[in-house]
Design an enzyme around this catalytic site. Sequence first.
Site, PDB file in Angstrom:
ATOM      1  N   HIS A  50       7.874  17.159  18.110  1.00 22.32           N
ATOM      2  CA  HIS A  50       8.454  17.583  19.387  1.00 22.32           C
ATOM      3  C   HIS A  50       7.467  18.331  20.272  1.00 22.32           C
ATOM      4  CE1 HIS A  50      12.848  16.606  19.316  1.00 22.32           C
ATOM      5  NE2 HIS A  50      12.521  16.323  18.075  1.00 22.32           N
TER       6      HIS A  50
ATOM      7  N   ASP B 277      11.536  11.112  38.530  1.00 17.15           N
ATOM      8  CA  ASP B 277      11.452  12.295  39.375  1.00 17.15           C
ATOM      9  C   ASP B 277      10.084  12.940  39.244  1.00 17.15           C
ATOM     10  OD1 ASP B 277      12.972  15.600  39.124  1.00 17.15           O
ATOM     11  OD2 ASP B 277      11.928  14.633  40.799  1.00 17.15           O
TER      12      ASP B 277
ATOM     13  N   ASP C 257       8.053  14.666  41.045  1.00 13.90           N
ATOM     14  CA  ASP C 257       7.694  16.042  41.423  1.00 13.90           C
ATOM     15  C   ASP C 257       8.611  17.070  40.773  1.00 13.90           C
ATOM     16  OD1 ASP C 257       9.219  15.966  44.755  1.00 13.90           O
ATOM     17  OD2 ASP C 257       9.985  15.527  42.747  1.00 13.90           O
TER      18      ASP C 257
ATOM     19  N   ASP D 116      11.059  24.014  11.249  1.00 16.17           N
ATOM     20  CA  ASP D 116      11.529  23.769  12.621  1.00 16.17           C
ATOM     21  C   ASP D 116      12.336  24.930  13.177  1.00 16.17           C
ATOM     22  OD1 ASP D 116      12.244  20.185  12.697  1.00 16.17           O
ATOM     23  OD2 ASP D 116      10.677  21.312  11.664  1.00 16.17           O
TER      24      ASP D 116
ATOM     25  N   GLU E 283      23.701  16.795  38.903  1.00 19.17           N
ATOM     26  CA  GLU E 283      25.050  16.523  39.387  1.00 19.17           C
ATOM     27  C   GLU E 283      25.528  15.158  38.944  1.00 19.17           C
ATOM     28  OE1 GLU E 283      25.170  19.122  43.439  1.00 19.17           O
ATOM     29  OE2 GLU E 283      25.562  16.959  43.575  1.00 19.17           O
TER      30      GLU E 283
END
Lengths: 828, 160
Positions: free
Chosen positions: A223, A666, A668, A161, A717
């Site tokens: 992953h 989200d 886009d 890894d 934020e």
Amino acid sequence: MVMRAAVLIQMWYRKYVARMEMRRRCTWNIFQSIEYAGEQDQIKLYNFLGYLMDHFTPSSSERNLICHIFRENEVCRDAEWERYFCYKNIEIPEVYSGPHLTFPLTASQAAGLVESFKNKQQLHSRYVLQLLLETWKLLRILPNINRVSTCHSKEISICGDLHGQLEDLLLIFYKNGMPSMEKPYVFNGDFVDRGKDSIEILLILFAFLLVYPSDVHLNRGNHEDHIVNLRYGFTKEVLGKYRVHGKRILKLLQKIFSWLPLATVIDHKVLVLHGGISDATDLSLLAKVDRHRYVSALRPPKKKPGSEDQLSMDSDMEDDSWISRVSAGTRRRASLTYMKPFASRNDFQHRSLQDFSRHIIRPLREEPKDRRRQAEFTLSSQDLLQCSSTDPDSCQPGDVNHEEWKQIVDLLWSDPMSQDGCIPNEVRGGGCYWGPDVTEQVLSKNHLQLLIRSHECKQEGYEFCHSRKVRPPASLHICEGSHETPQEDRQSAMGGWRWLELAVLTIFSASNYYEVGSNRGAYITLGPDLIPHLIQYQASSMTRELTLTQRVGWTEHSALKVVREQLFAHRSDLTGAFQEFDKENTGMISLNDWARAVEAVLHLGIPWRVLRSQLVPNAPDGMMNYRSWFRELAIKEPDTEHIHQALLETVYRHRSTLETIFRIVDTDHSGLISLEDFHQTWKLLSAYLKMEISDEAISNLAISIDANRDGCIDINEFMEAFRLVDKSRLETGNLFQRSTATASRQTHLHMTSLHLTNLHVSCLQHSSHVTKRYVTKLSVKSLWLTSTLHLKVIFHSSPHVVLYSMTREESFATASFALMCQLEKEPD
Amino acid sequence: MEEENKEAVISEIHRRIAEAFNVFDNESSKSVDVREVGTIIRSLGCFPSEAELHEMIAEVEEEEPTGYIRFEKFLPAMTKVLMERKFRPIPKDVLIQAFEVLDQEKKGYLEAEELKKYMTQEGEPFSQDEVEEMLSAALDNKENVIFYKDLVSKMTFEDL
């Protein structure tokens, strides 16, 4: 007399070391818990969303929000994809100073790419897309299982890894040489996530793959999966570095990941794969699957027509044969975000998908029966009807084969255990735990002698397990992260017989994975004799000079911070539990009661009594004041008075899940979501966590975040606004404005409380020992004054780390230099 | 009343032992590698010598040693040790006296080589690793000696 004295000293010192080892081990367990809990949570979340997908009507808003992440098996013609990924229209601006690539790629270009990334340059998105397209084309013609040989006395190097830690890859190349025809490499998965240079690592590996396709071999890791990437940082990294074309790059990477080979076999004798095996592992079956259909290893196969609940890893668990094989009792330590440990199979069942149905007003479905044995799945007309109204792409006949899928998940997610047998891997949520008997079974059936895998962080960078007769032990090279010559060979401290009989080798190449000083990385070189030679390293040369105390202390500080956050996040429940022991409401309880209460509320499997002195520093006479204790935990909350306490605690407890859902919503990838979607996110989260959250509470939350009232919330934020900050870090940070040579160490720099990212360092004068250096705005990995007044600054730019070091000889009293330091934003 | 208190004390001791044991029991199999037992015992506040440690291990091992120690056997033995306060901690001043015995010239410090020699040749000798680690922690870089009084203060923990 002398002998007695010596014995006394030795006894005392050994006790000290044991104490340190205990602390180190606790810390390690905490970090590992957090890591696996996150993986498990991600799988559960994904399964939950899948469940929702299948049980909401096509017009439901929730379905719209999340359906796009299930559109993996879209079948477009190649021409359409070529158009979508077309790079030809992307112009390179004049000011671009990064590397330019021409195809077909040459060895010097690949080496040049390494050099550019070392110098912190970024490859332009045009070249990124081009390189990825070429990689995609190449991967499609590779088989599922790479077959490699060490003929012509070639040594093969095998890396584990890397997790986005470019420093480690550069260190490996420095010590071992870059890939070439004379120097073949196998990279064993998990190239991305967690570290901050995942895309750079991928580009380097792919570049070398294109230049030396017969000598560079990549195995897929768990992953290499876009669903996992949503949580672990790779998606965020790409979108941050490539704001305009990031989404396309990610989509192309989705395809590339699905086309990565599953395993590598060396000389028909050594099997290299990322996770592990199970008692069902069938290499000949794996050689034949259409591996690219499994875009995400988490993607459960489609359900049976008109049937009950979805086939999934959870429904796997309900199978009677699994239940009979597992003994009662926790398998591994409980996860850090899930409150209840996996006590028995029954409990696990309760947390399966079926439970979610209570929160969704639907008729209860029947329990699924024996799913495990069912291989093919066929569409019925009913299903086709359902599919066609929404997602024509996601339903294809003979889409996904359950048996195959399980084989692949096992390969990518499993971990070894010391007992015989094979049981589901509950801690991670996917794959299994396999025992020495399974190793024997699989190795002998396939005429193999060694299994090399990665997937688990190990303190020494590697670990052997599972007894079996193999060749004599490897010699051990230990080289530190500098350009000095390696030390002499030395035999490992492990006892003789164990070395001789080990058949599974875990190799992990990301050093300092949990924290600076937490672990070494290692890689393997394998010659025609097929004896693994292990080379260890640690990306920060400073750590070699740290004493045991310092190393443990540093890592422990980070781990304890997480524990403290969890304590803080459960304040209400904990206070209630404390009050049970304090009927007279004195505000005081005994330390024993504290431990019992915390254990009862948190169920984290953490050794509270062992850690007690660090978590409850003020407890004269064995009694502690639990009200003031919360304040002393030194966690600073953001300004959130007007927000409901329960909601706050939810954010603190489930940050990662919340953020993941945001990113899924989200669509886009803009980093912004609408207020309405924000509401939907919370409803999803509350259903998933089985909590009640009022609409009003959510509205308050939304309003407090959408300060500019434009109806959109910035995800980053939002997450920042609710970050808990280590108070001690804040205070010392501010004090570190200007430190002169005469500053004594007690002024401000306490070793365990600094964690700056950017530092302006200038050396204004110099003594004869110190070369004058003037550097600005380097990214700092860590900085501290050691107890012997070494000022060491570790920068990201140099793999060899120590850029500036002042030794005691110069001493603060006599040297005349000044450090001007300016703080930048706190790190993640 | 006495009985109740004793019960409470014992159950708290049991919990402490279980916690320490579980730190090294990665697979929740109720057993740990025998090589970790020393660490567990010491972290519970005991100061056994190597010889005493081996004795204790022999007591809790299986009849046919498997390389693992089971909790069932460890718990009663360890409880006894803690109840009887066997292997008491070494008081600071006794420790300093021990150093002073080695510091024949009464300098107040020991040379690195001196300490190394004693630790690897006398008593229950340290391995190469152990002595190097001790020196790296103990050495005062400037003078290349060990101020043992400081060392003792630095490395003494509060007892659990």
